[in-house]
Design an enzyme around this catalytic site. Structure first.
Site, mmCIF file in Angstrom:
data_model
loop_
_atom_site.group_PDB
_atom_site.id
_atom_site.type_symbol
_atom_site.label_atom_id
_atom_site.label_comp_id
_atom_site.label_asym_id
_atom_site.label_seq_id
_atom_site.Cartn_x
_atom_site.Cartn_y
_atom_site.Cartn_z
ATOM 1 N N ASP A 28 6.922 -13.253 -2.325
ATOM 2 C CA ASP A 28 7.156 -13.813 -3.350
ATOM 3 C C ASP A 28 6.294 -14.550 -3.249
ATOM 4 O O ASP A 28 6.988 -16.285 -3.857
ATOM 5 C CB ASP A 28 8.397 -13.121 -4.281
ATOM 6 C CG ASP A 28 8.764 -11.949 -4.500
ATOM 7 O OD1 ASP A 28 7.852 -10.894 -4.265
ATOM 8 O OD2 ASP A 28 10.088 -11.605 -4.402
ATOM 9 N N LYS A 31 2.081 -15.529 -3.605
ATOM 10 C CA LYS A 31 0.436 -15.468 -2.599
ATOM 11 C C LYS A 31 -0.666 -15.004 -3.337
ATOM 12 O O LYS A 31 -1.842 -16.052 -3.516
ATOM 13 C CB LYS A 31 0.681 -14.125 -1.766
ATOM 14 C CG LYS A 31 1.598 -14.588 -0.597
ATOM 15 C CD LYS A 31 1.296 -13.604 0.163
ATOM 16 C CE LYS A 31 2.359 -12.352 -0.497
ATOM 17 N NZ LYS A 31 3.240 -12.538 -0.560
ATOM 18 N N GLY A 55 3.331 -7.253 -6.323
ATOM 19 C CA GLY A 55 3.559 -7.681 -7.484
ATOM 20 C C GLY A 55 2.772 -9.680 -8.109
ATOM 21 O O GLY A 55 3.594 -10.186 -7.025
ATOM 22 N N HIS A 56 1.786 -9.276 -7.573
ATOM 23 C CA HIS A 56 1.333 -10.623 -8.234
ATOM 24 C C HIS A 56 0.425 -11.147 -9.221
ATOM 25 O O HIS A 56 -0.122 -10.384 -10.345
ATOM 26 C CB HIS A 56 -0.607 -10.566 -7.336
ATOM 27 C CG HIS A 56 -0.318 -9.716 -5.609
ATOM 28 N ND1 HIS A 56 -0.787 -9.312 -5.037
ATOM 29 C CD2 HIS A 56 1.181 -9.864 -5.049
ATOM 30 C CE1 HIS A 56 -0.700 -9.569 -4.168
ATOM 31 N NE2 HIS A 56 0.241 -9.345 -3.907
ATOM 32 N N GLN A 240 3.862 -8.814 0.452
ATOM 33 C CA GLN A 240 4.876 -9.068 0.856
ATOM 34 C C GLN A 240 4.961 -10.450 1.622
ATOM 35 O O GLN A 240 4.127 -11.309 1.816
ATOM 36 C CB GLN A 240 5.873 -8.169 2.483
ATOM 37 C CG GLN A 240 5.489 -6.757 1.640
ATOM 38 C CD GLN A 240 4.568 -5.773 0.567
ATOM 39 O OE1 GLN A 240 3.938 -5.845 1.729
ATOM 40 N NE2 GLN A 240 4.256 -5.702 -0.644
HETATM 41 P P1 IMP Z 1 9.306 -1.467 0.199
HETATM 42 O O1 IMP Z 1 8.881 -2.119 0.508
HETATM 43 O O2 IMP Z 1 9.130 -0.998 -1.612
HETATM 44 O O3 IMP Z 1 10.069 -0.200 0.979
HETATM 45 O O4 IMP Z 1 10.913 -2.093 0.284
HETATM 46 C C1 IMP Z 1 11.486 -2.755 1.254
HETATM 47 C C2 IMP Z 1 12.025 -4.212 1.560
HETATM 48 O O5 IMP Z 1 10.976 -4.915 0.874
HETATM 49 C C3 IMP Z 1 13.110 -4.657 0.262
HETATM 50 O O6 IMP Z 1 13.885 -5.516 0.688
HETATM 51 C C4 IMP Z 1 11.677 -5.580 -0.739
HETATM 52 O O7 IMP Z 1 12.733 -6.104 -2.580
HETATM 53 C C5 IMP Z 1 11.539 -5.718 0.236
HETATM 54 N N1 IMP Z 1 9.603 -5.476 -0.867
HETATM 55 C C6 IMP Z 1 8.935 -4.967 -1.200
HETATM 56 N N2 IMP Z 1 7.995 -5.498 -1.399
HETATM 57 C C7 IMP Z 1 7.906 -6.746 -1.565
HETATM 58 C C8 IMP Z 1 6.926 -7.901 -2.245
HETATM 59 O O8 IMP Z 1 6.345 -7.660 -2.742
HETATM 60 N N3 IMP Z 1 7.908 -9.144 -2.709
HETATM 61 C C9 IMP Z 1 9.163 -9.387 -2.063
HETATM 62 N N4 IMP Z 1 10.160 -8.325 -1.241
HETATM 63 C C10 IMP Z 1 8.937 -7.025 -1.204
#
Ligand code: IMP
Length: 448
Positions: A28, A31, A55-56, A240
């Protein structure tokens, strides 16, 4: 590193730039906005890991668009956008995004988006298991996005996954679905008491999804190689962030892929010698969604203020983000693991109005001062950030486009980051809009 002078000569002297743009914190960082801005000069924009957990959010001419799978270069006409083999693809989400882009008239030519046949597919089983498992973890929940990302990567590594190319081959898909069905439904029903998923209906649906996705499926590695040879500018878009990386992040409170710059090579299919630079993207403060350690978190009114000012709600799940101060211990670690050659600092405008801004420069761990990011969750829980307090500024920054026009204390803030990390801040974002950006040094030459 560059592709080397002899090679550049062989291409008639033109050497495009291959730049990786990755998150330096817990995701977040903004990017999408930076990638959209840089894509004006990029020929190719490439996603290499993650899936629709990302989520962009892009704001162009006041209109907001949120993408989860489609690379953020798509709104810049003239770019080709690749989804590489390292990404996990939920075909429904991808087709929905493509449909929206077509309806808006942004995507007229399917050649502008190419999906690797080698990328793994997220199935209904993955989504259900992701949710069932995180629920079962109760207080220790990771707080995943519930999009099936972890279970899809598990199946990939266990060598039983289904790839995008399999969706185009009903016989292969049939065999793969039958192989998975018993095991997945056993786990869902017996371990978590969730309803079973009908493999027949799943098969039928995914054959149809494959049929619709077919025109976009390609050998993305070949397109990338041709672009690099032709001296095009290539932008690799991370999802991420470094601290959510499966190997380098705050395990197990991480995502299931490598999100550091090194993952560009494996996830897109390009050698490390071809990458010219790594842009680390950070917010001017820190946020995190989901569970896990966050040393510089501020759970008091100031943290609340940051969240309100910064509109800190997840673009994927709508969850409220945890907020805190800039953590240079985190960023130093991130800089080492990624090899940052440049930094982009986002949301500097959010800090306007603070008399003083704390910045974590070290941790105190068991009475000792350390600049190293701790290795274990236990150590992280005991680590107390040591703050340097920098003077704030009152002026709004959103209208500013030149670095020199920033208030002196805002410049001081940026320069303190540069001094501690020994990396230049080349871009600063002062608002969500595409043009609300200060560029101090161009990262790309003209398009190839
Ligand atoms: P997962 O990727 O859905 O397995 O989630 C694992 C962890 O990564 C959780 O804490 C999510 O909130 C975090 N996470 C996954 N994708 C994002 C992102 O794009 N931005 C922020 N946190 C993320």
């Amino acid at each position: 590193m560059t592709g080397g002078a002899p090679e550049a000569r062989a291409r008639g002297g033109r050497k495009g730039v291959a730049l990786a743009a990755v998150g330096a914190q817990w995701g977040d960082e903004g990017k999408g906005k930076i990638v959209d801005w840089l894509a004006v000069r990029a020929d190719l924009v490439v996603r290499f890991q993650g899936g629709n957990n990302a989520g962009h959010t892009l704001v162009v001419d006041g209109e907001k668009s949120v993408f989860h799978l489609v690379p953020s270069g798509i709104l810049q006409p003239g770019t080709v956008n690749l989804i590489g083999p390292g990404v996990v693809v939920d075909p429904r989400v991808l087709l929905r995004e493509l449909g929206e882009l077509e309806a808006k008239g942004v995507l007229r030519d399917p050649a502008r988006i190419r999906v690797s046949g080698r990328a793994h597919v997220i199935l209904d089983w993955h989504i259900a298991l992701d949710k069932a498992r995180d629920e079962a973890r109760a207080e220790a929940a990771i707080g995943t996005t519930g999009r099936g990302i972890g279970p899809a990567y598990e199946d990939k590594v266990a060598r039983r996954g289904i790839r995008v190319a399999d969706l185009l081959d009903p016989a292969a898909l049939r065999r793969a679905v039958d192989r998975l069905a018993k095991e997945k439904n056993f786990e869902l029903t017996q371990l978590y008491h969730w309803p079973a998923i009908d493999p027949e209906a799943l098969f039928e649906e995914y054959v149809e999804l494959g049929r619709r996705l077919g025109p976009y499926v390609d050998h993305t590695g070949r397109i990338l190689e041709q672009a690099l040879r032709a001296g095009k500018n290539v932008l690799f878009e991370g999802a991420q962030g470094s601290l959510l990386d499966i190997d380098h992040g705050t395990y197990p409170y991480v995502t299931s892929s490598n999100c550091v710059a090194g993952a560009v090579c494996t996830g897109a299919g390009v050698g490390p010698t071809r990458i010219d630079g790594v842009l680390g993207i950070t917010k001017a403060y820190t946020t995190r969604v989901g569970g896990g350690p966050f040393p510089s978190e501020d759970t008091g009114p100031k943290g609340e203020w940051l969240g309100e000012r910064g509109v800190e709600f997840g673009a994927t799940t709508g969850r409220k983000r945890r907020c805190g101060w800039l953590d240079l211990v985190v960023l130093r670690d991130s800089s080492i693991v990624n090899g940052f050659t440049s930094l982009a600092v986002n949301k500097l405008d959010v800090l306007s109005g603070l008399a003083e801004i704390p910045v974590a420069t070290a941790y105190r761990l068991d009475g000792k001062l350390t600049h190293e990011f701790p290795m274990t969750l236990d150590e992280l829980a005991r680590a107390e950030p040591v703050y340097e307090v920098l003077p704030g500024w009152d002026e709004p920054l959103t209208g500013i486009r030149e670095y020199g026009a920033l208030p002196a204390n805002a410049r001081r803030y940026v320069e303190r980051i540069e001094a501690i990390l020994e990396v230049a801040v080349d871009m600063i974002s002062v608002g969500p809009g595409r043009d609300e950006t200060i560029a101090r040094r161009p990262l790309f030459g003209p398009r190839g």
